[in-house]
Write a protein that holds these residues in place. Structure first.
Motif: not given
Ligand code: MD6
Ligand code: FE
Length: 202
Positions: A109, A118, A120, A132, A174, A192
């Motif tokens: 990012y 969205h 997963d 994550s 999320h 990020r």
């Molecule tokens: C993010 N995270 O933190 C995007 N997906 O940039 C996600 O899309 C995510 O943090 C599934 C589980 C944990 C996450």
């Protein structure tokens, strides 16, 4: 004992699970190997605001032909590099899942990038949690339930924070509402990085 926050049923958060030295080591390994690309939405071809790359036997890839897991980088036909060992160790230590992760999706990012709400849900192994890791600037992470409507809550994720997402939350919606630019000096050029580890096959 280290503090684990249960931010919703099935969602656990370890604040600064990686210290600054571990963050730097992991970031160095990622940046030395990642050749980021800008994914586009299937169909419309609209670009994501994040840039992505993958490690592991399977990579999550999105282009005009659709979302899919691929064993090679479609741009080069080369295998994705192996998942950094520190992340495999972290998976073992935090998930309790018997099988190893197969995909480590890297999201970069830069200023202004975000990720819409969205699920997963492209994995067969929904019995395995998603892990994550956040590096660099702080971000506002939003999580809701398993339908798009309904209440959500927002949590700030900082550098070194580790989140697992399983059980009743495995298919929760999320996203990242916004990245707070300039809140960390970790990522060269600012921004990020989020590393998401998943088991894909059953
Ligand atoms: C993010 N995270 O933190 C995007 N997906 O940039 C996600 O899309 C995510 O943090 C599934 C589980 C944990 C996450
Ligand atoms: Fe996600």
């Amino acid at each position: 004992m280290e503090t684990v926050l249960e931010i919703a049923p099935g969602v656990s958060l370890w604040r600064e699970r990686l210290d600054r030295a571990a963050q730097r080591a992991l970031l160095g390994e990622v940046l030395a190997q990642a050749a980021f690309y800008k994914p586009v939405m299937p169909g419309s071809g609209k670009p994501f605001s994040v840039e992505e790359f993958n490690f592991g036997p399977l990579g999550w890839y999105s282009d005009k032909s659709g979302y899919r897991y691929t064993s090679t980088d479609p741009r080069t036909a080369e295998a994705w590099p192996p998942i950094p060992p520190a992340l495999i160790d972290l998976w073992k230590a935090t998930t309790n899942h018997p099988a190893p992760p197969e995909c480590c999706l890297v999201n970069l990012y830069r200023a202004g990038a975000r990720m819409g709400l969205h699920q997963d849900r492209d994995e067969q192994a929904i019995d395995a949690p998603v892990l994550s890791v956040s590096l660099g600037d702080e971000a506002l992470f939003r999580i809701g339930g398993t339908t798009r409507k309904g209440p959500t809550r927002s949590v700030k994720l900082g550098s070194g924070d580790v989140l697992t997402f399983g059980g009743p939350a495995r298919l929760a919606f999320h996203g990242i509402d916004r990245v707070l630019s300039g809140t960390s000096t970790l990522v060269p050029g600012g921004g990020r990085i989020n590393l998401t580890l998943r088991r894909v096959t059953a």
